[in-house]
Design a protein around this motif. Structure first.
Motif, mmCIF file in Angstrom:
data_model
loop_
_atom_site.group_PDB
_atom_site.id
_atom_site.type_symbol
_atom_site.label_atom_id
_atom_site.label_comp_id
_atom_site.label_asym_id
_atom_site.label_seq_id
_atom_site.Cartn_x
_atom_site.Cartn_y
_atom_site.Cartn_z
ATOM 1 N N ALA A 289 -24.684 20.104 -17.362
ATOM 2 C CA ALA A 289 -24.380 20.512 -16.891
ATOM 3 C C ALA A 289 -24.575 21.219 -14.998
ATOM 4 C CB ALA A 289 -24.405 21.627 -17.407
ATOM 5 N N LEU A 290 -26.473 20.904 -15.035
ATOM 6 C CA LEU A 290 -26.451 21.457 -13.834
ATOM 7 C C LEU A 290 -26.286 20.176 -13.093
ATOM 8 C CD1 LEU A 290 -29.731 23.664 -14.362
ATOM 9 C CD2 LEU A 290 -27.628 24.862 -13.297
ATOM 10 N N ILE A 291 -26.781 18.926 -13.267
ATOM 11 C CA ILE A 291 -26.710 18.353 -13.168
ATOM 12 C C ILE A 291 -25.070 17.730 -11.730
ATOM 13 C CG2 ILE A 291 -26.695 15.325 -12.876
ATOM 14 C CD1 ILE A 291 -28.924 15.272 -14.138
ATOM 15 N N SER A 292 -24.346 18.104 -13.262
ATOM 16 C CA SER A 292 -22.702 17.744 -12.882
ATOM 17 C C SER A 292 -22.419 18.792 -11.442
ATOM 18 C CB SER A 292 -21.753 17.624 -13.488
ATOM 19 O OG SER A 292 -21.921 19.559 -14.049
ATOM 20 N N ALA A 293 -22.907 19.451 -11.383
ATOM 21 C CA ALA A 293 -23.278 20.763 -10.238
ATOM 22 C C ALA A 293 -23.254 20.575 -8.954
ATOM 23 C CB ALA A 293 -22.735 22.709 -10.345
ATOM 24 N N THR A 294 -24.063 19.505 -9.015
ATOM 25 C CA THR A 294 -25.161 19.351 -8.013
ATOM 26 C C THR A 294 -24.892 18.780 -6.482
ATOM 27 O OG1 THR A 294 -25.427 16.864 -8.698
ATOM 28 C CG2 THR A 294 -27.308 18.773 -9.068
ATOM 29 N N THR A 295 -23.471 17.978 -6.054
ATOM 30 C CA THR A 295 -22.496 17.810 -5.182
ATOM 31 C C THR A 295 -21.715 18.791 -5.182
ATOM 32 O OG1 THR A 295 -20.844 16.596 -6.975
ATOM 33 C CG2 THR A 295 -22.261 15.584 -6.596
ATOM 34 N N GLU A 296 -21.415 20.386 -5.227
ATOM 35 C CA GLU A 296 -20.614 21.242 -4.801
ATOM 36 C C GLU A 296 -21.818 21.909 -4.170
ATOM 37 O OE1 GLU A 296 -17.647 21.052 -5.127
ATOM 38 O OE2 GLU A 296 -17.056 19.956 -6.846
ATOM 39 N N VAL A 297 -22.776 22.305 -4.187
ATOM 40 C CA VAL A 297 -23.968 22.949 -3.724
ATOM 41 C C VAL A 297 -24.797 22.670 -2.799
ATOM 42 C CG1 VAL A 297 -24.111 24.296 -5.997
ATOM 43 C CG2 VAL A 297 -25.697 22.821 -5.737
ATOM 44 N N ARG A 298 -24.125 21.657 -2.010
ATOM 45 C CA ARG A 298 -25.809 21.096 -1.259
ATOM 46 C C ARG A 298 -23.912 19.780 -1.020
ATOM 47 N NH1 ARG A 298 -28.279 23.714 -2.832
ATOM 48 N NH2 ARG A 298 -30.765 23.312 -3.622
ATOM 49 N N GLU A 299 -24.934 19.854 0.906
ATOM 50 C CA GLU A 299 -23.096 18.956 1.550
ATOM 51 C C GLU A 299 -23.272 18.022 1.762
ATOM 52 O OE1 GLU A 299 -22.326 21.688 4.770
ATOM 53 O OE2 GLU A 299 -21.595 22.717 3.969
ATOM 54 N N LYS A 300 -24.575 17.695 2.277
ATOM 55 C CA LYS A 300 -25.302 16.393 2.455
ATOM 56 C C LYS A 300 -25.716 15.563 2.017
ATOM 57 C CE LYS A 300 -27.502 17.760 7.144
ATOM 58 N NZ LYS A 300 -28.760 18.206 7.803
ATOM 59 N N TYR A 301 -25.812 13.946 1.854
ATOM 60 C CA TYR A 301 -25.693 12.685 1.207
ATOM 61 C C TYR A 301 -27.196 13.050 0.554
ATOM 62 C CZ TYR A 301 -21.534 11.166 2.255
ATOM 63 O OH TYR A 301 -20.059 10.610 2.160
ATOM 64 N N ASN A 302 -27.862 13.082 1.472
ATOM 65 C CA ASN A 302 -29.610 13.002 0.914
ATOM 66 C C ASN A 302 -29.789 14.449 -0.260
ATOM 67 O OD1 ASN A 302 -29.952 10.995 1.993
ATOM 68 N ND2 ASN A 302 -30.374 11.499 4.214
#
Length: 663
Positions: A289-302
């Motif tokens: 669940a946390l991995i699927s939410a990573t793109t929502e809590v960070r903006e830059k690709y890196n």
């Protein structure tokens, strides 16, 4: 069919000894003892004498064996509609819209039946089905334990009554009763699963407020009308979690997964930090669940990818073994990591193989999404697609991830964009392996898949092959839209098979596309463009007259099409080519009625075919009424070609003078 299969299985079961006795008698009479020995080589055989044969003990078959044997003898009929509509042929859908309407209506009927069964379970206690089908029996949905106890709480949790379970939990706390840790964790799981709301029952109709109904004013329900469930601040899940005297890993896991599911992504990471501060370890589902939410809590690709890597390292430190959904979550997150995605996705697949985890169709779906994000990126790049198809060729897949159903539509989209017909055939062959067709998705996904492959076939394949697929797919699997029928017409034009247009027109009418003006006009233009044999022109004329009736009167509940100058000209040209002079003349008069200006070429063609002097004069009058430039030339040709009366010559002279004055 099920009832008949039941009787067949019952007959075989009751008369098995008699059947085997007759079989043994025939073997002995025909001296086929060798065959009997082969048939019984896997069973213990006892012989009383050299000539006696003892039938082995009865084999126990599963209850579904007869149904499975009968099902194996049945193949799909490409000329028949979907099996769900065969009980009532009158309601067989003709278009994709009707398919959706009728299928939804059928589901509504099923929901209504479930509601009646579950509301009155006492009338449906007898089970005549063989084999037993649990889903057709009444469900226990009424509460039986009324007193305030932990057993009552567990009953409400089992029946998925969120609000009632929370109320019972509060009553237990108010009464000073200690609720066990397992029961509290079960309650947290229930609340976090449904977002602190009671789940919508399958057999319950949707309800809405009166104000909402007035605001919509009869407008059909849209996706925007549905209220999206979000994670509310200090909801019951957080309140009960904070009341726990001792918080374990399961409670933290339920809270984190609920927050991720309902959009509180940053709060989920904060809760995970609290979990680590309490020296607790998360399970694999929490990390997924946390991995699927990573793109929502960070903006830059890196930053997004660094957070994913950090979570994977923590999994390794906590000795949590990743599963298939873990790697699928990583691949799905990589789709939003920009240039990093391609290299890291291949590395992720290598890690999966190193751990002995076989990718699912969702894994390959995400991989294709990374390498083929747009049409421009798909042009001329089919290496990854070829490698994926080689990897999955001949394999049977089972559903393991909700995104598995998107693989086939994604793969065929890439084939369409790259115009790779060979790869499209490989994708379709994979679909037909085993029961992979079950992973094609719902009717919407199926329509997308078959629409794309049919479009590709119309562009790249020979017309005979296209027509073969057309007969196989329609209407049993695919209801083409307007664009699909246009693609078919273009394929007929490319291979010079326009003689089949009248037959395709029947299908257009049957599928309800005869009210699409652009499709009808394109078909008319193809028929009017060239000249064909008399037989073909005759069939074109019949088709054109049928189209004219739609323009004039419509059909059933459909409104009549609005006449356009292109449609009128093409219909008239088709009728003239088939020597339907009377009907063509009626169409020419319609030009004046509808205030449409015929082309000069059409007037010239009329003059060539007219044999009557009076019609020739009328033709000149029509041309003059529209102020066509060739009216004076028409007057001269009529005067030279036809034997005219003095009155007719006078009319033509006046028209000629008027034409010169206007010029």
């Amino acid at each position: 069919m099920a009832a008949r299969s039941k009787h067949v299985g019952h007959y075989i079961h009751q008369n098995s000894r008699l059947i085997f006795s007759h079989f043994e008698h025939l073997l002995v009479r025909r001296n086929l003892g060798g065959i009997a020995a082969v048939c019984q080589r896997n069973a213990p055989v006892q012989r009383e004498s050299a000539d006696a044969i003892v039938v082995p003990r009865k084999k126990t078959w599963s209850k579904e064996a007869v149904l499975q044997a009968l099902a194996a003898t049945v193949k799909r009929d490409p000329t028949a509609p979907h099996y769900m509509f065969q009980d009532d042929p009158y309601l067989t859908p003709r278009t994709s819209g009707e398919f959706k309407l009728y299928s939804l209506s059928q589901q509504s009927g099923i929901m209504a039946a479930k509601h009646v069964i579950n509301t009155n379970p006492k009338f449906f206690q007898k089970d005549f089905a063989e084999p037993h089908i649990p889903c057709l029996m009444p469900e226990t949905i009424e509460l039986r334990i009324e007193d305030v106890s932990e057993a009552a709480l567990l009953e409400r949790i089992t029946l998925r009554k969120v609000k009632a379970a929370v109320d019972m939990y509060d009553q237990l706390l108010q009464a000073g009763t200690t609720v066990s840790t397992d029961a509290t964790n079960d309650l947290l799981d229930l609340i976090c699963l449904y977002g602190d709301h009671d789940p919508v029952q399958d057999d319950k109709p949707e309800t809405e407020d009166v104000d909402d109904a007035r605001r919509r004013k009869g407008r059909p329900r849209r996706a925007a009308d549905l209220v999206k469930v979000v994670w509310r601040e200090n909801n019951n899940a957080e309140r009960i979690f904070n009341l726990l005297p001792e918080r374990n890993s399961r409670a933290f896991s339920a809270l984190i997964r609920g927050m991720v599911k309902y959009g509180a992504h940053m709060k989920a990471f904060n809760t995970y930090t609290d979990m680590l501060n309490n020296r607790l370890t998360a399970d694999v589902h929490t990390f997924n669940a946390l991995i699927s939410a990573t793109t929502e809590v960070r903006e830059k690709y890196n930053d997004k990818w660094d957070l994913v890597v950090d979570l994977l390292k923590q999994m390794n430190e906590q000795k949590v073994k990743p599963n298939l959904l873990t790697f699928n979550a990583v691949l799905k997150a990589l789709r939003r990591c920009g240039p990093l995605a391609k290299g890291q996705s291949l590395h992720t697949l290598s890690e999966m193989k190193a751990l002995g985890i076989a990718p699912s169709l969702a894994s390959f779906h995400h991989l294709l999404g990374i390498f083929y994000k747009s049409v421009s990126s798909s042009q001329g790049q089919t290496e990854i697609l070829q490698e994926v198809l080689t990897e999955v060729a001949g394999k049977t897949f089972v559903p393991q991830d909700p995104d598995d159903v998107y693989f086939f539509s994604t793969a065929i989209r890439i084939c369409l964009e790259t115009k790779d017909l060979e790869s499209a055939y490989r994708v379709h062959n994979l679909l037909n392996v085993g029961e992979n067709w079950r992973l094609l998705g719902d009717s919407f996904q199926q329509s997308i898949y078959y629409g794309r492959i049919f479009n590709l076939l119309c562009m790249m394949e020979h017309i005979d092959v296209v027509l073969k697929w057309y007969k196989e797919l329609i209407p049993s699997l695919y209801y083409p839209n307007t664009q699909g029928m246009k693609d078919l017409l273009q394929a007929l034009d490319t291979d010079n098979r326009l003689d089949m247009i009248p037959q395709i027109w029947k299908d257009i009418r049957r599928m309800g596309h005869d009210n699409k003006a652009d499709l009808v006009e394109e078909m008319l233009s193809l028929m009017a463009r060239d000249r064909h044999s008399p037989e073909v022109q005759e069939s074109f004329a019949v088709c054109a007259l049928d189209v004219r009736s739609l323009y004039e009167h419509g059909q059933g509940a459909k409104m009549a099409l609005e006449w356009s100058i292109t449609a009128m000209t093409n219909i008239t040209t088709i009728l003239l080519a088939a020597q339907k002079n009377k009907q063509a003349w009626d169409m020419l008069k319609l030009f004046k009625t509808k205030n449409r200006v015929p082309s000069e070429a059409l007037i010239e063609e009329f003059l060539v075919r007219i044999k009557d002097s009076q019609q020739a004069v009328e033709l000149v009058q029509i041309s003059a009424s529209f102020c066509l430039e060739n009216t004076s030339n028409l007057v001269k040709r009529v005067l030279q070609t036809f034997e005219l009366s003095e009155e007719q010559r006078s009319i033509l002279s006046e028209l000629e003078v008027t034409t010169h004055i206007n010029e």
